[in-house]
Design a protein around this motif. Structure first.
Motif, PDB file in Angstrom:
ATOM      1  N   LYS A  83       0.549  -3.665  -6.661  1.00 26.56           N
ATOM      2  CA  LYS A  83       1.392  -3.557  -5.469  1.00 26.56           C
ATOM      3  C   LYS A  83       2.357  -2.384  -5.562  1.00 26.56           C
ATOM      4  CE  LYS A  83       1.147  -8.370  -4.191  1.00 26.56           C
ATOM      5  NZ  LYS A  83       1.851  -9.612  -3.922  1.00 26.56           N
ATOM      6  N   GLU A  84       2.666  -1.934  -6.789  1.00 31.10           N
ATOM      7  CA  GLU A  84       3.584  -0.809  -6.959  1.00 31.10           C
ATOM      8  C   GLU A  84       3.041   0.459  -6.296  1.00 31.10           C
ATOM      9  OE1 GLU A  84       2.523  -2.507  -9.924  1.00 31.10           O
ATOM     10  OE2 GLU A  84       4.219  -3.866  -9.723  1.00 31.10           O
ATOM     11  N   GLN A  85       1.713   0.592  -6.245  1.00 26.17           N
ATOM     12  CA  GLN A  85       1.121   1.768  -5.613  1.00 26.17           C
ATOM     13  C   GLN A  85       1.468   1.821  -4.129  1.00 26.17           C
ATOM     14  OE1 GLN A  85      -0.658   4.293  -6.974  1.00 26.17           O
ATOM     15  NE2 GLN A  85      -0.323   3.421  -8.993  1.00 26.17           N
ATOM     16  N   PHE A  86       1.408   0.665  -3.466  1.00 24.59           N
ATOM     17  CA  PHE A  86       1.704   0.621  -2.037  1.00 24.59           C
ATOM     18  C   PHE A  86       3.200   0.773  -1.785  1.00 24.59           C
ATOM     19  CE2 PHE A  86      -2.258  -1.813  -2.516  1.00 24.59           C
ATOM     20  CZ  PHE A  86      -3.081  -1.012  -1.723  1.00 24.59           C
ATOM     21  N   GLU A  87       4.032   0.242  -2.694  1.00 24.14           N
ATOM     22  CA  GLU A  87       5.480   0.383  -2.556  1.00 24.14           C
ATOM     23  C   GLU A  87       5.895   1.840  -2.715  1.00 24.14           C
ATOM     24  OE1 GLU A  87       6.953  -2.296  -5.479  1.00 24.14           O
ATOM     25  OE2 GLU A  87       6.408  -4.071  -4.309  1.00 24.14           O
ATOM     26  N   ALA A  88       5.252   2.565  -3.611  1.00 22.19           N
ATOM     27  CA  ALA A  88       5.547   3.983  -3.790  1.00 22.19           C
ATOM     28  C   ALA A  88       5.187   4.764  -2.529  1.00 22.19           C
ATOM     29  CB  ALA A  88       4.775   4.533  -4.984  1.00 22.19           C
ATOM     30  N   GLN A  89       4.130   4.359  -1.852  1.00 17.13           N
ATOM     31  CA  GLN A  89       3.736   5.008  -0.593  1.00 17.13           C
ATOM     32  C   GLN A  89       4.802   4.788   0.479  1.00 17.13           C
ATOM     33  OE1 GLN A  89       1.269   7.001  -0.114  1.00 17.13           O
ATOM     34  NE2 GLN A  89       1.265   7.179   2.083  1.00 17.13           N
ATOM     35  N   GLU A  90       5.388   3.604   0.516  1.00 16.61           N
ATOM     36  CA  GLU A  90       6.458   3.326   1.477  1.00 16.61           C
ATOM     37  C   GLU A  90       7.686   4.190   1.193  1.00 16.61           C
ATOM     38  OE1 GLU A  90       6.745   1.323   4.229  1.00 16.61           O
ATOM     39  OE2 GLU A  90       4.569   1.108   4.053  1.00 16.61           O
ATOM     40  N   LEU A  91       8.049   4.324  -0.071  1.00 19.93           N
ATOM     41  CA  LEU A  91       9.197   5.156  -0.428  1.00 19.93           C
ATOM     42  C   LEU A  91       8.953   6.613  -0.057  1.00 19.93           C
ATOM     43  CD1 LEU A  91      10.182   3.678  -3.904  1.00 19.93           C
ATOM     44  CD2 LEU A  91      11.387   3.425  -1.738  1.00 19.93           C
ATOM     45  N   LEU A  92       7.744   7.081  -0.231  1.00 19.58           N
ATOM     46  CA  LEU A  92       7.407   8.452   0.124  1.00 19.58           C
ATOM     47  C   LEU A  92       7.564   8.673   1.628  1.00 19.58           C
ATOM     48  CD1 LEU A  92       6.298  11.145  -0.975  1.00 19.58           C
ATOM     49  CD2 LEU A  92       4.027  10.297  -0.419  1.00 19.58           C
ATOM     50  N   LYS A  93       7.188   7.667   2.415  1.00 24.10           N
ATOM     51  CA  LYS A  93       7.317   7.767   3.864  1.00 24.10           C
ATOM     52  C   LYS A  93       8.788   7.907   4.263  1.00 24.10           C
ATOM     53  CE  LYS A  93       5.172   4.544   6.022  1.00 24.10           C
ATOM     54  NZ  LYS A  93       4.832   3.300   6.731  1.00 24.10           N
ATOM     55  N   TYR A  94       9.684   7.153   3.607  1.00 28.56           N
ATOM     56  CA  TYR A  94      11.102   7.234   3.931  1.00 28.56           C
ATOM     57  C   TYR A  94      11.708   8.562   3.479  1.00 28.56           C
ATOM     58  CZ  TYR A  94      11.012   2.315   5.151  1.00 28.56           C
ATOM     59  OH  TYR A  94      10.735   1.116   5.745  1.00 28.56           O
ATOM     60  N   SER A  95      11.239   9.116   2.372  1.00 30.16           N
ATOM     61  CA  SER A  95      11.806  10.368   1.882  1.00 30.16           C
ATOM     62  C   SER A  95      11.454  11.531   2.805  1.00 30.16           C
ATOM     63  CB  SER A  95      11.330  10.657   0.468  1.00 30.16           C
ATOM     64  OG  SER A  95       9.960  10.980   0.454  1.00 30.16           O
ATOM     65  N   LYS A  96      10.348  11.458   3.510  1.00 31.18           N
ATOM     66  CA  LYS A  96       9.962  12.537   4.414  1.00 31.18           C
ATOM     67  C   LYS A  96      10.859  12.602   5.645  1.00 31.18           C
ATOM     68  CE  LYS A  96       5.126  12.838   3.145  1.00 31.18           C
ATOM     69  NZ  LYS A  96       3.749  12.647   3.567  1.00 31.18           N
ATOM     70  N   GLU A  97      11.507  11.500   6.015  1.00 32.91           N
ATOM     71  CA  GLU A  97      12.372  11.495   7.189  1.00 32.91           C
ATOM     72  C   GLU A  97      13.620  12.343   6.971  1.00 32.91           C
ATOM     73  OE1 GLU A  97      13.189   7.459   8.127  1.00 32.91           O
ATOM     74  OE2 GLU A  97      11.127   7.017   8.685  1.00 32.91           O
ATOM     75  N   TYR A  98      13.986  12.606   5.730  1.00 31.75           N
ATOM     76  CA  TYR A  98      15.183  13.368   5.422  1.00 31.75           C
ATOM     77  C   TYR A  98      15.027  14.838   5.802  1.00 31.75           C
ATOM     78  CZ  TYR A  98      18.597  15.902   2.625  1.00 31.75           C
ATOM     79  OH  TYR A  98      19.575  16.752   2.223  1.00 31.75           O
TER      80      TYR A  98
END
Length: 123
Positions: A83-98
């Motif tokens: 599940k950590e793989q999918f959680e890392a994908q979510e964090l990457l999505k939020y970092s792009k909004e910056y």
């Protein structure tokens, strides 16, 4: 069955050409070895594939005769992706909004002040 055809049959890739290209780029491993698209897949093989910055891990249960519907995919493979793989994908999505949108040009004075104010508050 070939690995590129298997990945297409269990719906990890939309076309066999995409699956073949992923094999040639080294994104697919069977039992820890990088493979060519023509490599045969057998039951109980462990497959690792990298797609959309996620490292999927699968175990082959059975070989399908042809492409199967999305409901029947679980009969032919077991997805053991952490599940950590999918959680890392979510964090990457939020970092792009910056970051600023592409094509908006250089920051204005107001944008610069906002950026400086944002970074000063965090320090």
């Amino acid at each position: 069955m070939r690995i590129d055809k298997f990945l297409w049959c269990v719906r990890y890739y939309k076309t066999r050409t995409l699956a073949t290209t992923a094999c040639k780029k080294g994104h697919i491993k069977i039992n820890g070895d990088v493979v060519k698209p023509s490599r045969e897949v057998f039951p109980m093989d462990k497959i690792e594939l990298r797609k959309n910055q996620i490292n999927y891990q699968l175990t082959v249960n059975d070989i399908p005769a042809s492409r199967v519907s999305a409901k029947l995919v679980d009969i032919y493979r077991v997805d053991t992706t952490p599940k950590e793989q999918f959680e890392a994908q979510e964090l990457l999505k939020y970092s792009k909004e910056y970051y600023r949108k592409r094509g908006t040009g250089r920051p204005t004075k107001k944008d610069r002040r906002d950026i400086d104010g944002f970074t000063d508050e965090n320090e």
